[in-house]
Design a protein around this motif. Structure first.
Motif, PDB file in Angstrom:
ATOM      1  N   HIS A 144     -10.277   5.133   1.168  1.00 42.16           N
ATOM      2  CA  HIS A 144     -10.623   6.656   1.156  1.00 42.16           C
ATOM      3  C   HIS A 144     -12.159   6.897   0.820  1.00 42.16           C
ATOM      4  O   HIS A 144     -12.734   7.977   1.452  1.00 42.16           O
ATOM      5  CB  HIS A 144      -9.825   7.380  -0.095  1.00 42.16           C
ATOM      6  CG  HIS A 144      -8.662   7.463   0.303  1.00 42.16           C
ATOM      7  ND1 HIS A 144      -7.659   7.450  -0.743  1.00 42.16           N
ATOM      8  CD2 HIS A 144      -7.549   6.977   1.296  1.00 42.16           C
ATOM      9  CE1 HIS A 144      -6.180   7.655  -0.174  1.00 42.16           C
ATOM     10  NE2 HIS A 144      -6.370   7.259   0.938  1.00 42.16           N
ATOM     11  N   ASP A 145     -12.792   6.146  -0.050  1.00 40.60           N
ATOM     12  CA  ASP A 145     -14.288   6.512  -0.060  1.00 40.60           C
ATOM     13  C   ASP A 145     -15.017   6.109   1.229  1.00 40.60           C
ATOM     14  O   ASP A 145     -16.003   6.860   1.476  1.00 40.60           O
ATOM     15  CB  ASP A 145     -14.849   5.368  -1.239  1.00 40.60           C
ATOM     16  CG  ASP A 145     -14.533   5.761  -2.666  1.00 40.60           C
ATOM     17  OD1 ASP A 145     -13.931   6.982  -2.863  1.00 40.60           O
ATOM     18  OD2 ASP A 145     -14.604   4.836  -3.437  1.00 40.60           O
TER      19      ASP A 145
ATOM     20  N   VAL B 111      -0.955 -10.070  -2.322  1.00 39.11           N
ATOM     21  CA  VAL B 111      -1.128  -8.902  -1.787  1.00 39.11           C
ATOM     22  C   VAL B 111      -1.607  -7.910  -2.880  1.00 39.11           C
ATOM     23  O   VAL B 111      -1.782  -6.624  -2.589  1.00 39.11           O
ATOM     24  CB  VAL B 111      -0.071  -8.090  -0.849  1.00 39.11           C
ATOM     25  CG1 VAL B 111      -0.279  -8.450   0.432  1.00 39.11           C
ATOM     26  CG2 VAL B 111       1.373  -8.846  -1.278  1.00 39.11           C
ATOM     27  N   LYS B 112      -1.710  -8.172  -4.274  1.00 38.37           N
ATOM     28  CA  LYS B 112      -2.102  -7.392  -5.301  1.00 38.37           C
ATOM     29  C   LYS B 112      -3.368  -6.635  -4.522  1.00 38.37           C
ATOM     30  O   LYS B 112      -4.061  -7.168  -3.801  1.00 38.37           O
ATOM     31  CB  LYS B 112      -2.301  -8.246  -6.566  1.00 38.37           C
ATOM     32  CG  LYS B 112      -0.938  -8.769  -7.072  1.00 38.37           C
ATOM     33  CD  LYS B 112      -0.345  -7.708  -8.111  1.00 38.37           C
ATOM     34  CE  LYS B 112       0.837  -8.297  -8.564  1.00 38.37           C
ATOM     35  NZ  LYS B 112       1.495  -7.294  -9.229  1.00 38.37           N
ATOM     36  N   GLY B 113      -3.671  -5.752  -5.530  1.00 38.44           N
ATOM     37  CA  GLY B 113      -5.023  -5.064  -5.106  1.00 38.44           C
ATOM     38  C   GLY B 113      -4.739  -3.817  -4.171  1.00 38.44           C
ATOM     39  O   GLY B 113      -5.778  -3.052  -3.492  1.00 38.44           O
ATOM     40  N   GLY B 114      -3.569  -3.281  -3.856  1.00 40.34           N
ATOM     41  CA  GLY B 114      -3.413  -2.134  -2.952  1.00 40.34           C
ATOM     42  C   GLY B 114      -4.012  -0.935  -3.506  1.00 40.34           C
ATOM     43  O   GLY B 114      -4.500  -0.442  -2.685  1.00 40.34           O
ATOM     44  N   GLU B 115      -4.034  -1.006  -4.594  1.00 36.90           N
ATOM     45  CA  GLU B 115      -4.441   0.537  -4.950  1.00 36.90           C
ATOM     46  C   GLU B 115      -6.195   0.470  -5.097  1.00 36.90           C
ATOM     47  O   GLU B 115      -6.609   1.339  -4.704  1.00 36.90           O
ATOM     48  CB  GLU B 115      -4.419   0.348  -6.923  1.00 36.90           C
ATOM     49  CG  GLU B 115      -2.946   0.366  -7.189  1.00 36.90           C
ATOM     50  CD  GLU B 115      -2.469   1.359  -8.305  1.00 36.90           C
ATOM     51  OE1 GLU B 115      -1.905   1.087  -9.256  1.00 36.90           O
ATOM     52  OE2 GLU B 115      -2.992   2.627  -8.323  1.00 36.90           O
TER      53      GLU B 115
ATOM     54  N   THR C  96       0.860  -1.366   0.221  1.00 41.50           N
ATOM     55  CA  THR C  96      -0.093  -0.203  -0.024  1.00 41.50           C
ATOM     56  C   THR C  96       1.038   1.136   0.067  1.00 41.50           C
ATOM     57  O   THR C  96       0.430   2.079  -0.813  1.00 41.50           O
ATOM     58  CB  THR C  96      -0.933  -0.057   1.199  1.00 41.50           C
ATOM     59  OG1 THR C  96      -0.384  -0.508   2.480  1.00 41.50           O
ATOM     60  CG2 THR C  96      -2.163  -0.969   0.755  1.00 41.50           C
ATOM     61  N   ASN C  97       1.742   1.246   0.859  1.00 42.69           N
ATOM     62  CA  ASN C  97       2.786   2.412   0.680  1.00 42.69           C
ATOM     63  C   ASN C  97       3.365   2.851  -0.469  1.00 42.69           C
ATOM     64  O   ASN C  97       3.533   4.018  -0.879  1.00 42.69           O
ATOM     65  CB  ASN C  97       3.734   2.352   1.990  1.00 42.69           C
ATOM     66  CG  ASN C  97       4.031   3.968   2.429  1.00 42.69           C
ATOM     67  OD1 ASN C  97       3.431   4.972   2.548  1.00 42.69           O
ATOM     68  ND2 ASN C  97       5.453   3.855   2.604  1.00 42.69           N
ATOM     69  N   ALA C  98       3.945   1.660  -1.072  1.00 44.26           N
ATOM     70  CA  ALA C  98       4.569   2.027  -2.219  1.00 44.26           C
ATOM     71  C   ALA C  98       3.606   2.339  -3.283  1.00 44.26           C
ATOM     72  O   ALA C  98       3.934   3.397  -4.216  1.00 44.26           O
ATOM     73  CB  ALA C  98       5.145   0.527  -3.014  1.00 44.26           C
ATOM     74  N   VAL C  99       2.257   1.943  -3.400  1.00 45.07           N
ATOM     75  CA  VAL C  99       1.121   2.315  -4.377  1.00 45.07           C
ATOM     76  C   VAL C  99       1.202   3.830  -4.053  1.00 45.07           C
ATOM     77  O   VAL C  99       0.900   4.712  -4.978  1.00 45.07           O
ATOM     78  CB  VAL C  99       0.010   1.469  -4.135  1.00 45.07           C
ATOM     79  CG1 VAL C  99      -1.164   2.128  -4.572  1.00 45.07           C
ATOM     80  CG2 VAL C  99       0.003   0.186  -4.438  1.00 45.07           C
ATOM     81  N   SER C 100       1.147   4.048  -2.687  1.00 45.28           N
ATOM     82  CA  SER C 100       0.715   5.557  -2.428  1.00 45.28           C
ATOM     83  C   SER C 100       1.737   6.424  -2.876  1.00 45.28           C
ATOM     84  O   SER C 100       1.458   7.612  -3.347  1.00 45.28           O
ATOM     85  CB  SER C 100       0.420   5.603  -0.952  1.00 45.28           C
ATOM     86  OG  SER C 100       0.403   7.115  -0.475  1.00 45.28           O
ATOM     87  N   ILE C 101       3.075   6.167  -2.770  1.00 48.12           N
ATOM     88  CA  ILE C 101       4.189   7.149  -3.149  1.00 48.12           C
ATOM     89  C   ILE C 101       4.364   7.148  -4.835  1.00 48.12           C
ATOM     90  O   ILE C 101       4.410   8.360  -5.279  1.00 48.12           O
ATOM     91  CB  ILE C 101       5.216   6.689  -2.424  1.00 48.12           C
ATOM     92  CG1 ILE C 101       5.236   6.797  -0.981  1.00 48.12           C
ATOM     93  CG2 ILE C 101       6.516   7.410  -2.985  1.00 48.12           C
ATOM     94  CD1 ILE C 101       6.589   6.263  -0.168  1.00 48.12           C
ATOM     95  N   ARG C 102       3.972   6.048  -5.344  1.00 52.80           N
ATOM     96  CA  ARG C 102       4.143   5.983  -6.837  1.00 52.80           C
ATOM     97  C   ARG C 102       2.947   6.855  -7.492  1.00 52.80           C
ATOM     98  O   ARG C 102       3.207   7.704  -8.223  1.00 52.80           O
ATOM     99  CB  ARG C 102       4.025   4.666  -7.200  1.00 52.80           C
ATOM    100  CG  ARG C 102       4.258   4.556  -8.705  1.00 52.80           C
ATOM    101  CD  ARG C 102       4.573   3.030  -9.074  1.00 52.80           C
ATOM    102  NE  ARG C 102       3.326   2.159  -8.697  1.00 52.80           N
ATOM    103  CZ  ARG C 102       3.395   1.297  -7.911  1.00 52.80           C
ATOM    104  NH1 ARG C 102       4.620   0.936  -7.469  1.00 52.80           N
ATOM    105  NH2 ARG C 102       2.196   0.598  -7.615  1.00 52.80           N
ATOM    106  N   ARG C 103       1.938   6.784  -6.724  1.00 54.86           N
ATOM    107  CA  ARG C 103       0.789   7.778  -7.279  1.00 54.86           C
ATOM    108  C   ARG C 103       1.029   9.184  -7.026  1.00 54.86           C
ATOM    109  O   ARG C 103       0.482   9.953  -7.687  1.00 54.86           O
ATOM    110  CB  ARG C 103      -0.622   7.197  -6.377  1.00 54.86           C
ATOM    111  CG  ARG C 103      -1.393   6.043  -6.953  1.00 54.86           C
ATOM    112  CD  ARG C 103      -2.649   5.993  -5.893  1.00 54.86           C
ATOM    113  NE  ARG C 103      -3.516   5.082  -6.593  1.00 54.86           N
ATOM    114  CZ  ARG C 103      -4.728   5.123  -5.940  1.00 54.86           C
ATOM    115  NH1 ARG C 103      -4.995   5.798  -4.938  1.00 54.86           N
ATOM    116  NH2 ARG C 103      -5.766   4.266  -6.578  1.00 54.86           N
TER     117      ARG C 103
END
Lengths: 277, 356
Positions: free
Chosen positions: B17-18, B6-10, A74-81
């Motif tokens: 957030h919603d 753990v895919k699906g983080g996005e 999740t944190n990697a996703v957040s920083i990349r975004r």
């Protein structure tokens, strides 16, 4: 992004950070204080790495962000975004395709090249902090290369446990001069830092320090002649791709002791599986 | 059970957030909270967020409180992350709290003094009984209309100063340090220390100040004066050559007067501890003044033995945005580090012959 400069930070701040980076490159392993700014992500979540990355990114860069070796945490996703949004640059999960790699806690298994930069997120830049809490005092110790207390700590480990008990954030000597925290990467990754062709930059936002290892610099993990440095890894091949040379995560599969060991580097693992198919 | 990737983080982040947005709004049957309502009716929260967020803007502070569901540290963080992107046009001249338009001014060391005591809008002498009538929409009680404050209200330490019995406040021509631009370095001057304390967490300073009263670095304090009210902020643009008034801010100032035994070179006299906070923040201003004084231990030749006297300890741990980030980062994944610890401990246990 409307209302914000390219890659969030204003140009004056980037210049200030680049000056600190140049100083850091010139004195490998030395912690350079810098005027760390607030970042819209919390301290401890990569604000130092983000500021370094923001200061070196150009419009043509391709960014990879990993946390625990994985692109999809999740944190990697957040920083990349964050960078995709504020800088509009291309991102990738492929280590070989990236020009800049921001990482937390791992160095990719795929060897890095001279045309790449790796940016480490650093929670605690001071390698001596467990031995001496005062930064006034540790600054003096670095100045005098007074690292005896760290050797004593390692010696005491061997005397008490028969081995050095540090398994991650294992202290290194850079260019035979500065004791440095490699950030909380597993000791397994330490040898990759030595003579790495890529530029290695380290950012600690909350502690307001930047340091660097220029390409092709000698980095040695502290040890003794009779107790040489050893890496630690689970003694299994990867349960998904069969790799025996990569760092493994342990996944709990049931509540009766079932375990699966898989590569922590998701890009490496999926590439190997792709090649096998 | 198969290996759960753990895919699906996005998608997880978007969904979280919603959900957060929905939770923040609460029951749609209840009217939404307006930013103006927060600014007007939750003033003490707004003040605290402005102080710890280091930005004097009641409307944006109220917005941050709304966005953060009343989590004041989160709100201060929102304000700080906005503040750091703002360009700097000028530095203000030092504000003159002696010329403050006083809403509250009390001294605990003189029964009466020039300008008198003025309680102002304080909770001090309320009985802390829940007022159940507030459960319903209340009628607005009209406060008394203040008569124009008749006489000047000199600052209490200045009154003592005429006698030379309190250390002088020596003006400095030096450009003050700025923690938001330069990293902390030691020894840290009083200017930088005061800036750190003014931005610091109210709870942390309260605990630190309290510890000095319980024997950990005591400084024999008296509340010389606490004052709260509006002051004018002036800047002097280089091209003009004279100062112009750019607006008003509400400040709370606390001057502690502390006993001092004197030293070989200095006769016995009173020393000062200083607190200054955006808005009406009396608890924090008082705690800050206590801690400012104990942090001067080394300068005054006192033994440094207590946490509140240790400049590195106090300054490195007073910022709640830094503290909350680092404490809460422990919830980020640490699989890799924990894995190497697991292997390490297993190996050490095996070598000692501990059964699995």
């Amino acid at each position: 992004m409307k209302g914000y400069n390219f890659a969030y930070l204003d140009e004056q701040t980037k210049r200030m950070i680049r000056r600190s980076l140049l100083k850091a490159v010139a004195i490998p392993g030395h912690q350079v204080p810098f005027g760390s700014r607030e970042i819209p992500l919390p301290y401890g979540w990569g604000t130092g790495g983000i500021q370094v990355t923001a200061s070196i990114l150009g419009a043509g860069d391709v960014l990879k962000v990993i946390d625990q070796g994985a692109d999809d945490t999740t944190n990697a996703v957040s920083i990349r975004r964050f960078f995709a949004r504020t800088a509009g640059i291309a991102t990738t999960t492929a280590t070989a395709d990236a020009t800049v790699i921001q990482t937390r806690h791992r160095i990719p298994e795929t060897p890095l090249r001279e045309d790449q930069i790796i940016v480490y997120q650093v929670p605690q830049p001071e390698p001596l902090f467990r031995l001496e809490s005062s930064r006034v005092e540790t600054k003096r110790m670095h100045g005098l290369a007074d690292y005896g207390s760290m050797h004593v700590k390692l010696y005491e480990d061997i005397a008490r446990f028969g081995q050095i008990s540090i398994s991650y954030d294992y202290p290194v000597m850079v260019n035979d001069r500065y004791l440095m925290s490699p950030s909380p990467i597993p000791a397994f990754d330490n040898p990759k830092m030595d003579m790495m062709p890529a530029l290695q930059l380290f950012g600690a936002g909350r502690e307001k320090r930047i340091y660097a290892i220029p390409p092709w610099t000698r980095v040695t993990s502290l040890d003794f002649q009779d107790h040489p440095f050893r890496t630690i890894n689970a003694p299994y091949p990867c349960g998904l791709c069969g790799a025996t040379d990569s760092y493994l995560d342990e996944v709990v599969t049931d509540d009766t002791g079932g375990r699966l060991y898989v590569c922590s580097d998701t890009d490496y693992c999926s590439r190997r599986r792709g090649a096998a198919e | 059970m198969a290996y759960v990737a753990v895919k699906g983080g996005e998608r997880a982040i978007d969904a979280a957030h919603d959900w957060l947005a929905e939770e923040r709004r609460g029951d749609p049957a209840v009217p939404p909270l307006g930013v103006a309502q927060i600014q007007q009716q939750l003033g003490r929260a707004v003040n605290r967020v402005m102080a710890e967020g280091s930005l004097y803007d009641p409307q944006l502070a109220a917005l941050a409180i709304k966005q953060a569901q009343g989590d004041l540290i989160e709100a201060a963080f929102l304000l700080r992350a906005y503040r750091t992107t703002l360009p700097r046009f000028a530095h203000s001249k030092p504000v003159d709290t002696g010329a403050m338009r006083i809403e509250r001014r009390i001294s605990a060391i003189f029964k009466d003094l020039p300008g008198g005591q003025m309680l102002g809008p304080t909770y001090d002498y309320t009985h802390r009984l829940l007022d159940f009538s507030l459960l319903d929409d209340e009628a607005v009680a009209q406060g008394p209309v203040a008569e124009a404050v008749p006489e000047a209200m000199p600052r209490v330490p200045d009154i003592l100063g005429h006698e030379g019995i309190i250390e002088p406040d020596v003006p400095s021509e030096q450009e003050p340090g700025d923690l938001t631009r330069e990293p902390l370095s030691f020894p840290a001057g009083r200017d930088v220390r005061l800036q750190a304390l003014a931005r610091g967490d109210e709870g942390f300073l309260l605990g630190m100040g309290y510890s000095t009263q319980r024997g950990y670095g005591g400084s024999h304090p008296f509340a010389g004066e606490i004052r709260m009210g509006e002051v004018s902020v002036e800047i002097e643009p280089a091209e003009l050559g004279f100062a112009i008034d750019i607006g008003d801010v509400v400040l709370t100032e606390c001057q502690m007067v502390n006993q001092f035994q004197g030293s070989k070179t200095v006769p016995p006299r009173f020393t000062r501890g200083y607190g200054l906070v955006f808005g009406f923040g009396e608890r924090k201003a008082m705690a800050m003044a206590l801690v400012d004084r104990t942090l001067r231990a080394e300068e005054l030749g006192e033994d440094v033995t207590a946490p509140a006297q240790n400049v590195e300890f106090v300054l490195y741990h007073s910022d709640n945005i830094e503290a909350t980030g680092f404490v809460e980062h422990l919830k980020l994944p640490h699989y890799v580090d924990f894995q190497s610890e697991l292997q390490n401990v297993r190996k050490m246990r095996a070598e000692r012959g501990t059964p699995e």
